[in-house]
Design a protein around this motif. Structure first.
Motif, PDB file in Angstrom:
ATOM      1  N   LEU A   1     -39.211 -67.417  87.868  1.00  0.00           N
ATOM      2  CA  LEU A   1     -39.260 -68.372  86.310  1.00  0.00           C
ATOM      3  C   LEU A   1     -40.022 -69.400  86.860  1.00  0.00           C
ATOM      4  CD1 LEU A   1     -36.170 -67.666  84.189  1.00  0.00           C
ATOM      5  CD2 LEU A   1     -38.193 -66.617  84.075  1.00  0.00           C
ATOM      6  N   ASN A   2     -40.920 -69.765  86.050  1.00  0.00           N
ATOM      7  CA  ASN A   2     -41.512 -71.317  85.899  1.00  0.00           C
ATOM      8  C   ASN A   2     -40.456 -72.197  85.889  1.00  0.00           C
ATOM      9  OD1 ASN A   2     -43.990 -70.232  87.662  1.00  0.00           O
ATOM     10  ND2 ASN A   2     -44.964 -70.363  85.428  1.00  0.00           N
ATOM     11  N   PRO A   3     -40.011 -73.244  87.036  1.00  0.00           N
ATOM     12  CA  PRO A   3     -39.716 -74.302  86.273  1.00  0.00           C
ATOM     13  C   PRO A   3     -40.172 -75.040  84.945  1.00  0.00           C
ATOM     14  CG  PRO A   3     -41.146 -75.440  88.321  1.00  0.00           C
ATOM     15  CD  PRO A   3     -40.883 -73.439  87.824  1.00  0.00           C
ATOM     16  N   LEU A   4     -38.758 -75.819  83.862  1.00  0.00           N
ATOM     17  CA  LEU A   4     -39.563 -76.120  83.059  1.00  0.00           C
ATOM     18  C   LEU A   4     -39.468 -77.884  83.218  1.00  0.00           C
ATOM     19  CD1 LEU A   4     -39.732 -76.293  79.859  1.00  0.00           C
ATOM     20  CD2 LEU A   4     -37.518 -76.526  79.328  1.00  0.00           C
TER      21      LEU A   4
ATOM     22  N   ILE B   1     -35.166 -72.663  79.547  1.00  0.00           N
ATOM     23  CA  ILE B   1     -35.756 -72.438  80.293  1.00  0.00           C
ATOM     24  C   ILE B   1     -35.916 -71.202  80.467  1.00  0.00           C
ATOM     25  CG2 ILE B   1     -34.954 -72.156  82.930  1.00  0.00           C
ATOM     26  CD1 ILE B   1     -32.813 -74.918  82.672  1.00  0.00           C
ATOM     27  N   ILE B   2     -35.165 -70.389  80.331  1.00  0.00           N
ATOM     28  CA  ILE B   2     -36.289 -68.861  80.240  1.00  0.00           C
ATOM     29  C   ILE B   2     -37.340 -68.285  79.446  1.00  0.00           C
ATOM     30  CG2 ILE B   2     -35.672 -66.373  80.418  1.00  0.00           C
ATOM     31  CD1 ILE B   2     -32.380 -67.186  80.485  1.00  0.00           C
ATOM     32  N   ALA B   3     -37.325 -68.878  78.038  1.00  0.00           N
ATOM     33  CA  ALA B   3     -38.238 -68.686  77.083  1.00  0.00           C
ATOM     34  C   ALA B   3     -39.642 -69.308  78.200  1.00  0.00           C
ATOM     35  CB  ALA B   3     -38.146 -68.822  76.218  1.00  0.00           C
ATOM     36  N   ASN B   4     -39.277 -70.368  78.668  1.00  0.00           N
ATOM     37  CA  ASN B   4     -40.380 -71.201  79.209  1.00  0.00           C
ATOM     38  C   ASN B   4     -40.924 -70.942  80.071  1.00  0.00           C
ATOM     39  OD1 ASN B   4     -42.125 -73.741  79.828  1.00  0.00           O
ATOM     40  ND2 ASN B   4     -40.956 -73.810  81.793  1.00  0.00           N
ATOM     41  N   GLY B   5     -40.264 -69.718  80.868  1.00  0.00           N
ATOM     42  CA  GLY B   5     -40.193 -70.537  82.405  1.00  0.00           C
ATOM     43  C   GLY B   5     -40.725 -68.491  82.378  1.00  0.00           C
TER      44      GLY B   5
ATOM     45  N   LEU C   1     -22.043 -55.814  83.535  1.00  0.00           N
ATOM     46  CA  LEU C   1     -23.528 -55.761  82.453  1.00  0.00           C
ATOM     47  C   LEU C   1     -24.402 -55.209  82.797  1.00  0.00           C
ATOM     48  CD1 LEU C   1     -22.709 -56.625  79.312  1.00  0.00           C
ATOM     49  CD2 LEU C   1     -22.797 -59.137  79.655  1.00  0.00           C
ATOM     50  N   ASN C   2     -24.871 -55.953  83.398  1.00  0.00           N
ATOM     51  CA  ASN C   2     -26.261 -55.081  84.336  1.00  0.00           C
ATOM     52  C   ASN C   2     -27.375 -55.686  82.978  1.00  0.00           C
ATOM     53  OD1 ASN C   2     -27.836 -53.900  86.846  1.00  0.00           O
ATOM     54  ND2 ASN C   2     -28.416 -52.310  84.929  1.00  0.00           N
ATOM     55  N   CYS C   3     -27.125 -57.143  82.759  1.00  0.00           N
ATOM     56  CA  CYS C   3     -28.471 -57.615  82.247  1.00  0.00           C
ATOM     57  C   CYS C   3     -28.661 -58.340  82.869  1.00  0.00           C
ATOM     58  CB  CYS C   3     -27.598 -58.769  80.774  1.00  0.00           C
ATOM     59  SG  CYS C   3     -26.382 -60.049  81.893  1.00  0.00           S
ATOM     60  N   ASP C   4     -29.789 -59.110  82.828  1.00  0.00           N
ATOM     61  CA  ASP C   4     -30.752 -60.037  83.498  1.00  0.00           C
ATOM     62  C   ASP C   4     -30.489 -61.038  83.372  1.00  0.00           C
ATOM     63  OD1 ASP C   4     -32.807 -57.668  84.207  1.00  0.00           O
ATOM     64  OD2 ASP C   4     -33.277 -57.805  82.913  1.00  0.00           O
ATOM     65  N   PHE C   5     -30.552 -61.688  82.409  1.00  0.00           N
ATOM     66  CA  PHE C   5     -30.082 -62.999  82.330  1.00  0.00           C
ATOM     67  C   PHE C   5     -29.117 -63.372  81.052  1.00  0.00           C
ATOM     68  CE2 PHE C   5     -34.595 -62.885  82.846  1.00  0.00           C
ATOM     69  CZ  PHE C   5     -34.626 -64.226  84.793  1.00  0.00           C
ATOM     70  N   TYR C   6     -27.921 -63.913  81.397  1.00  0.00           N
ATOM     71  CA  TYR C   6     -26.589 -64.665  81.054  1.00  0.00           C
ATOM     72  C   TYR C   6     -26.336 -66.051  80.799  1.00  0.00           C
ATOM     73  CZ  TYR C   6     -22.325 -63.785  78.643  1.00  0.00           C
ATOM     74  OH  TYR C   6     -21.124 -63.503  77.969  1.00  0.00           O
TER      75      TYR C   6
ATOM     76  N   LYS D   1     -35.050 -74.911  92.311  1.00  0.00           N
ATOM     77  CA  LYS D   1     -35.667 -75.813  91.501  1.00  0.00           C
ATOM     78  C   LYS D   1     -36.004 -76.115  89.908  1.00  0.00           C
ATOM     79  CE  LYS D   1     -38.465 -71.023  90.269  1.00  0.00           C
ATOM     80  NZ  LYS D   1     -39.507 -70.548  90.516  1.00  0.00           N
ATOM     81  N   PHE D   2     -34.748 -75.479  89.146  1.00  0.00           N
ATOM     82  CA  PHE D   2     -34.418 -75.600  87.888  1.00  0.00           C
ATOM     83  C   PHE D   2     -33.746 -76.778  87.723  1.00  0.00           C
ATOM     84  CE2 PHE D   2     -35.478 -71.184  88.698  1.00  0.00           C
ATOM     85  CZ  PHE D   2     -36.719 -70.857  87.604  1.00  0.00           C
TER      86      PHE D   2
END
Length: 404
Positions: free
Chosen positions: A243-246, A97-101, A212-217, A269-270
């Motif tokens: 992100l654009n939906p998958l 989902i992240i890679a596509n979005g 942790l302050n990561c953007d995605f987990y 939306k996801f």
């Protein structure tokens, strides 16, 4: 809650009275499920089964309330906002989902970094993205023993200035706890988006994502006492919503006409279509179970058990252990001399020992180590010394059989 050593009694599969021995040392593949998780799923289908967000009747309202309560629970568990939590089909689905979005935000020549320790699920989606957008995949290097080379990795990030840095919180193959805090800090200095695969780490380390302050987990419920087919995608809200939906369909829309469709904001939306409602409710029960355990006690117990396993293995001549044994979630990956890991695993299965054999969905890592696979023992808090003693006994006898 009872003592850590007594929690085992809450897992039916570990306490069933079978004549054949059963020692489960494969929690890295999937964790076993406590009784309250099994009962929560059963109770939903028996007493509460209805779709969520779609009906005014009582059952639907109850199901929706339980479904959204679970989102609040996991948000609190991770110290984030509930609107930053997306239900997915698993960690693999979340990464896709992240890679596509994020695809629309990249251009030809942009760099994406992954570590050499990654599961295929945190390599292949980025490879495919590179193919589609003309991006370049760079690999954060490891040492000969299978530990992230942090100095070289930091230098690579500063040199390449990637748009995305994707790294596992803990290696599924070796159990290494990765220095993700440093990687995230450096990645943000070059304005890279950080994606952390927490599939192996979530249950053992209980990450504070604000800290942790990561953007995605991302992670999967089934590796943390929950059911299969369910995952979580966390994203800082502005980045997540961008992100654009998958997937497209019901539930994720705002308005539909034959001329145009508009979408809801994240997380809706996801989450197209009917979600895994029973899985979410089962995972809610798993979170209650984890919240009933003192996390420091859990860490201390698992660390003690892990070092006992290491000591026993190191007492066997010919055992070669890979990875970081100082910073580890409780996973030991090893070989015996030049014997094939499959042969050893097959013999161990005859003793009722459930372990993992193979490349563990980390073929690039195995190639870096110059091997084709290992035996992997992955512990959880429901294991005990008796499990390890039974494993070591079976391992020694299996080795004797191989050398006849």
């Amino acid at each position: 809650m009872c003592l850590i050593s007594e929690l085992r009694q809450q897992f039916p599969i570990l306490t069933s009275k079978n004549e054949d021995p059963f020692i489960y040392l494969d929690s890295g593949a999937t964790s076993q499920k406590p009784r309250q998780v099994i009962e929560a799923i059963d109770s939903f289908y028996r007493e509460q089964n209805a779709n969520v967000h779609r009906g005014l009747h009582t059952l639907s309202a109850e199901a929706t309330s339980a479904f959204e309560l679970a989102r609040e629970k996991i948000a609190n568990f991770l110290n984030v906002q509930s609107k930053e939590i997306v239900w997915t089909a698993g960690a693999t689905d979340s990464i896709n989902i992240i890679a596509n979005g994020i695809k629309a935000q990249l251009k030809q020549g942009d760099v994406i970094c992954v570590s050499a320790l990654e599961h295929h699920a945190n390599i292949v989606p980025w490879q495919e993205l590179c193919k589609q957008k003309g991006c370049i995949l760079k690999v954060l290097p490891i040492t000969k023993s299978g530990i992230l080379d942090i100095k070289s990795s930091v230098e690579l990030i500063f040199e390449q200035k990637p748009k995305i840095v994707a790294i596992s919180h803990a290696s599924n193959a070796l159990g290494n706890i990765q220095p993700v805090e440093k990687i995230i800090e450096v990645a943000h200095e070059v304005e890279a988006t950080t994606v952390v695969d927490g599939a192996q780490a979530f249950m053992h380390l209980r990450p504070d994502l604000r800290k942790l302050n990561c953007d995605f987990y991302v992670f999967s419920a089934h590796k943390a006492l929950g059911p299969t087919g369910l995952g979580v995608l966390y994203g800082k809200y502005d980045l997540l919503n961008a992100l654009n939906p998958l997937r497209f369909g019901g539930e994720m829309i705002k308005e539909v006409s034959f001329e145009q469709t508009s979408f809801q904001d994240a997380p809706s939306k996801f989450e197209a279509g009917t979600p895994n409602i029973s899985g979410v409710i089962g995972f809610s029960a798993a979170l209650d179970f984890l919240n009933s355990i003192n996390h420091n006690d859990l860490l201390k117990y698992e660390k003690t058990l892990y070092h006992y396993l290491l000591t026993q293995l190191n007492g066997i001549n010919g055992i070669i252990i890979y990875g970081d044994t100082e910073n580890n979630i409780g996973t030991v990956s090893f070989r015996y001399k030049n014997e094939h890991h499959f042969d050893l695993a097959t013999l161990l299965n005859g003793y009722g020992i459930a372990i993992r054999s193979g490349h563990h969905c980390t073929q690039p890592l195995m190639k870096s180590l110059g091997i084709d696979g290992t035996i992997r023992v992955s512990l959880a808090f429901y294991n005990n010394r008796d499990d390890i003693d039974a494993f070591i006994h079976a391992l020694k006898e299996s080795i004797d059989l191989l050398e006849i």
